[in-house]
Design a protein around this motif. Sequence first.
Motif, short mmCIF file in Angstrom:
data_model
loop_
_atom_site.label_atom_id
_atom_site.label_comp_id
_atom_site.label_asym_id
_atom_site.label_seq_id
_atom_site.Cartn_x
_atom_site.Cartn_y
_atom_site.Cartn_z
N ALA A 216 36.89 35.28 40.17
CA ALA A 216 36.27 35.63 38.88
C ALA A 216 35.11 36.59 39.08
CB ALA A 216 35.81 34.37 38.17
N VAL A 217 34.31 36.36 40.13
CA VAL A 217 33.19 37.26 40.42
C VAL A 217 33.70 38.65 40.77
CG1 VAL A 217 31.32 37.72 42.07
CG2 VAL A 217 31.64 35.41 41.15
N LEU A 218 34.69 38.72 41.63
CA LEU A 218 35.24 40.02 42.04
C LEU A 218 35.86 40.74 40.85
CD1 LEU A 218 36.90 39.14 45.47
CD2 LEU A 218 34.55 39.83 44.99
N SER A 219 36.56 40.00 40.01
CA SER A 219 37.18 40.61 38.83
C SER A 219 36.13 41.17 37.89
CB SER A 219 38.06 39.59 38.11
OG SER A 219 39.12 39.17 38.93
N HIS A 220 35.01 40.45 37.73
CA HIS A 220 33.91 40.93 36.89
C HIS A 220 33.38 42.25 37.44
CE1 HIS A 220 30.03 41.26 34.89
NE2 HIS A 220 29.47 41.29 36.09
N LEU A 221 33.18 42.31 38.75
CA LEU A 221 32.66 43.54 39.36
C LEU A 221 33.64 44.70 39.19
CD1 LEU A 221 31.12 42.02 42.61
CD2 LEU A 221 29.87 43.01 40.67
N LEU A 222 34.91 44.42 39.43
CA LEU A 222 35.92 45.49 39.29
C LEU A 222 36.04 45.97 37.85
CD1 LEU A 222 38.65 44.13 41.72
CD2 LEU A 222 37.44 46.31 41.93
N ALA A 223 35.70 45.11 36.89
CA ALA A 223 35.80 45.49 35.48
C ALA A 223 34.62 46.33 35.00
CB ALA A 223 35.93 44.24 34.61
N LEU B 75 30.26 50.69 39.48
CA LEU B 75 29.47 49.77 40.29
C LEU B 75 28.12 50.37 40.66
CD1 LEU B 75 32.29 48.54 42.69
CD2 LEU B 75 31.13 47.15 40.97
N TYR B 76 28.08 51.68 40.84
CA TYR B 76 26.89 52.36 41.33
C TYR B 76 26.54 53.54 40.43
CZ TYR B 76 28.35 49.77 45.48
OH TYR B 76 28.75 48.78 46.34
N ARG B 77 25.36 53.51 39.88
CA ARG B 77 24.92 54.61 39.03
C ARG B 77 24.23 55.72 39.81
NH1 ARG B 77 25.65 53.68 33.78
NH2 ARG B 77 25.90 51.53 33.05
N LEU B 78 23.60 55.36 40.92
CA LEU B 78 22.82 56.35 41.67
C LEU B 78 23.45 56.70 43.02
CD1 LEU B 78 19.23 54.94 41.00
CD2 LEU B 78 20.50 56.66 39.71
N HIS B 79 24.48 55.96 43.41
CA HIS B 79 25.15 56.21 44.69
C HIS B 79 26.67 56.26 44.46
CE1 HIS B 79 21.25 54.41 45.75
NE2 HIS B 79 21.31 55.15 46.84
#
Length: 202
Positions: A166-173, A177-181
Amino acid sequence: MDLIDRWRTALRDAACTSDAVDGAGEALLDRWREPHRRYHTLAHLATMLSIVESAAAPVRLAVWYHDAVYDPHALGDANERASAALASAELAALGLPAPLVAEVHRLVLLTATHAAEPGDGNGALLCDADLAILASPPADYDAYAAAVREEYAHVPEDAFRAGRAAVLSHLLALPTLYRLHPEWEEPARANLARELAVLRPS
């Protein structure tokens, strides 16, 4: 510069003149040394501080506090809320200005979702730093994932797989993931997808 020197510098840059700075810093370091930690350790703190080294004081202070309270048994965003409350109490006691304390509190809470709003430079940098491990080489990522599993050793395998997925799915959604990098985006998503495929085999 060692960690306590980084703490002193952040407080000095925040115009702190309290004589309790070193005691507060050592108490924070003790939190990061807690024996149940495997990934959320001094190494994670040091890595994040290196990434935000030239940032404004609130960002650096938020790094110090963002995982200051870390209980693997906690539910939801309880750790982030407790860490933010700790930051507010301790920084206020050190005499920092209320607007700065409020910004550190906000930033610490943001690490529960890593969903920085457009234009939130402080939030973007903090979230990028916190998620930097996701873009590491596969072997380093796998070591990170294994360390997280050790922190949750009390959780049965099936429950851990479901929660971690669930955590990984949230991140992938997340839109990004990175605004400055942005160069971290592709390797991070590849690592997340690879771990998710192991957790949810077809």
